[in-house]
Design a protein around this motif. Sequence first.
Motif, PDB file in Angstrom:
ATOM      1  N   CYS A 123       0.804  -1.230   0.000  1.00 35.68           N
ATOM      2  CA  CYS A 123       0.000   0.000   0.000  1.00 35.68           C
ATOM      3  C   CYS A 123       0.831   1.272   0.000  1.00 35.68           C
ATOM      4  O   CYS A 123       0.285   2.366  -0.086  1.00 35.68           O
ATOM      5  N   GLY A 124       2.150   1.136   0.100  1.00 37.17           N
ATOM      6  CA  GLY A 124       2.992   2.321   0.078  1.00 37.17           C
ATOM      7  C   GLY A 124       2.829   3.208   1.297  1.00 37.17           C
ATOM      8  O   GLY A 124       2.741   4.443   1.178  1.00 37.17           O
ATOM      9  N   TRP A 125       2.803   2.600   2.484  1.00 36.69           N
ATOM     10  CA  TRP A 125       2.655   3.386   3.713  1.00 36.69           C
ATOM     11  C   TRP A 125       3.825   4.362   3.860  1.00 36.69           C
ATOM     12  O   TRP A 125       4.980   4.003   3.680  1.00 36.69           O
ATOM     13  N   THR A 126       3.519   5.624   4.217  1.00 31.01           N
ATOM     14  CA  THR A 126       4.550   6.635   4.400  1.00 31.01           C
ATOM     15  C   THR A 126       4.064   7.701   5.374  1.00 31.01           C
ATOM     16  O   THR A 126       2.857   7.918   5.525  1.00 31.01           O
ATOM     17  N   ALA A 127       4.997   8.360   6.045  1.00 28.21           N
ATOM     18  CA  ALA A 127       4.651   9.465   6.940  1.00 28.21           C
ATOM     19  C   ALA A 127       4.208  10.661   6.101  1.00 28.21           C
ATOM     20  O   ALA A 127       4.843  10.994   5.089  1.00 28.21           O
ATOM     21  N   ILE A 128       3.117  11.318   6.500  1.00 27.61           N
ATOM     22  CA  ILE A 128       2.627  12.464   5.736  1.00 27.61           C
ATOM     23  C   ILE A 128       2.619  13.758   6.539  1.00 27.61           C
ATOM     24  O   ILE A 128       2.645  14.845   5.970  1.00 27.61           O
ATOM     25  N   ALA A 129       2.567  13.683   7.883  1.00 26.21           N
ATOM     26  CA  ALA A 129       2.465  14.914   8.667  1.00 26.21           C
ATOM     27  C   ALA A 129       2.774  14.652  10.137  1.00 26.21           C
ATOM     28  O   ALA A 129       2.636  13.521  10.624  1.00 26.21           O
ATOM     29  N   ILE A 130       3.183  15.707  10.825  1.00 28.30           N
ATOM     30  CA  ILE A 130       3.296  15.726  12.274  1.00 28.30           C
ATOM     31  C   ILE A 130       2.231  16.689  12.785  1.00 28.30           C
ATOM     32  O   ILE A 130       2.116  17.825  12.304  1.00 28.30           O
ATOM     33  N   SER A 147      -4.198  19.601  15.556  1.00 27.19           N
ATOM     34  CA  SER A 147      -3.903  20.672  14.607  1.00 27.19           C
ATOM     35  C   SER A 147      -2.598  20.350  13.887  1.00 27.19           C
ATOM     36  O   SER A 147      -1.733  19.661  14.436  1.00 27.19           O
ATOM     37  N   GLY A 148      -2.448  20.868  12.683  1.00 26.89           N
ATOM     38  CA  GLY A 148      -1.250  20.590  11.911  1.00 26.89           C
ATOM     39  C   GLY A 148      -0.013  21.248  12.491  1.00 26.89           C
ATOM     40  O   GLY A 148      -0.079  22.370  13.003  1.00 26.89           O
ATOM     41  N   LEU A 149       1.106  20.566  12.425  1.00 24.45           N
ATOM     42  CA  LEU A 149       2.398  21.145  12.786  1.00 24.45           C
ATOM     43  C   LEU A 149       3.251  21.270  11.529  1.00 24.45           C
ATOM     44  O   LEU A 149       3.624  22.371  11.133  1.00 24.45           O
ATOM     45  N   LEU A 150       3.549  20.145  10.889  1.00 24.86           N
ATOM     46  CA  LEU A 150       4.349  20.160   9.665  1.00 24.86           C
ATOM     47  C   LEU A 150       3.933  19.027   8.742  1.00 24.86           C
ATOM     48  O   LEU A 150       3.599  17.935   9.204  1.00 24.86           O
ATOM     49  N   ALA A 151       3.965  19.280   7.445  1.00 24.03           N
ATOM     50  CA  ALA A 151       3.813  18.216   6.467  1.00 24.03           C
ATOM     51  C   ALA A 151       5.175  17.569   6.231  1.00 24.03           C
ATOM     52  O   ALA A 151       6.217  18.206   6.414  1.00 24.03           O
ATOM     53  N   VAL A 152       5.179  16.301   5.856  1.00 32.17           N
ATOM     54  CA  VAL A 152       6.409  15.551   5.612  1.00 32.17           C
ATOM     55  C   VAL A 152       6.542  15.330   4.102  1.00 32.17           C
ATOM     56  O   VAL A 152       5.629  14.780   3.476  1.00 32.17           O
ATOM     57  N   ARG A 153       7.669  15.741   3.536  1.00 33.18           N
ATOM     58  CA  ARG A 153       7.882  15.623   2.090  1.00 33.18           C
ATOM     59  C   ARG A 153       9.341  15.286   1.795  1.00 33.18           C
ATOM     60  O   ARG A 153      10.240  15.535   2.610  1.00 33.18           O
ATOM     61  N   ASP A 154       9.597  14.775   0.601  1.00 30.29           N
ATOM     62  CA  ASP A 154      10.958  14.432   0.194  1.00 30.29           C
ATOM     63  C   ASP A 154      11.874  15.648   0.213  1.00 30.29           C
ATOM     64  O   ASP A 154      13.060  15.542   0.533  1.00 30.29           O
ATOM     65  N   ASN A 155      11.348  16.819  -0.169  1.00 32.19           N
ATOM     66  CA  ASN A 155      12.169  18.022  -0.292  1.00 32.19           C
ATOM     67  C   ASN A 155      12.124  18.901   0.956  1.00 32.19           C
ATOM     68  O   ASN A 155      12.444  20.084   0.909  1.00 32.19           O
ATOM     69  N   GLY A 156      11.731  18.344   2.098  1.00 32.88           N
ATOM     70  CA  GLY A 156      11.605  19.120   3.314  1.00 32.88           C
ATOM     71  C   GLY A 156      12.935  19.405   3.993  1.00 32.88           C
ATOM     72  O   GLY A 156      13.977  18.843   3.640  1.00 32.88           O
ATOM     73  N   ALA A 157      12.896  20.273   5.005  1.00 33.17           N
ATOM     74  CA  ALA A 157      14.078  20.647   5.773  1.00 33.17           C
ATOM     75  C   ALA A 157      14.310  19.660   6.907  1.00 33.17           C
ATOM     76  O   ALA A 157      13.397  18.940   7.323  1.00 33.17           O
ATOM     77  N   ASP A 158      15.545  19.641   7.415  1.00 31.03           N
ATOM     78  CA  ASP A 158      15.852  18.729   8.509  1.00 31.03           C
ATOM     79  C   ASP A 158      15.981  19.444   9.854  1.00 31.03           C
ATOM     80  O   ASP A 158      16.293  18.821  10.867  1.00 31.03           O
ATOM     81  N   HIS A 159      15.737  20.766   9.885  1.00 32.73           N
ATOM     82  CA  HIS A 159      15.751  21.515  11.144  1.00 32.73           C
ATOM     83  C   HIS A 159      14.788  22.684  11.015  1.00 32.73           C
ATOM     84  O   HIS A 159      14.987  23.572  10.186  1.00 32.73           O
TER      85      HIS A 159
END
Length: 233
Positions: A123-130, A147-159
Amino acid sequence: MNARRLVVCAFVFAILSPSAPARVMPFESHRAEPQNLSSDSPEENQAPRAAVMIRGQKDPRMELWFIAAYSTTNDACRTRSFGQAVWGAPMIAQTVYDSVRVPPGETNYSVQFFLDKYSPARCGWTAIAILRAAFLPDEANGPGGMSGLLAVRDNGADHISVSFLCTRRTYDYAEPHFYLECLTDAPSWPGDLLSKGGGVIEVEMLLVPGPPVPLVPGIPPKVLEPKPSLEHG
């Protein structure tokens, strides 16, 4: 707009909406959405590597919940619950949530998730948001929702760093209810993205001093002065 973006937008809307929460959300360390199929339940990765640490400061009266949302990406795994089918809702991705709590009494905190906790599998399980939730245990039994904190994406920041100002608000339908409205003036939020490879999120949760602010229907909420503090009020 794809299903993952819709999920994240829904949580972002929750923090921006002026309407008050009508219920208390119970804490669940793991929760599956009603449309999920047991045959598609995610399997834990035996060697996760994409760690994300959430750390920062909060008012010691607050309890915080941080929630990692994982979703399917394979269209063949889209489904809907019986109730959703009755109402003619479209087929949607399956989603699970894993939560950790930061209890009151703590000012400095640190929690950790693994974004690759689950194997992608069919099913391609993956993290999408915090996501996040906050409340004062001496005024409420739990938060009204996530409530939303951050979306998770390949091009996201690490800090990433973000600071929230939380106002005590109250509404009275049959009896008084209290909740926290936490907003930020960060110009990029919620546009910031977290890398799927993990990283560090610094989150400061400050409580605005003063009595609860009544919710008035039709009037958008706002954060009030004076300046917030981490000390008991």
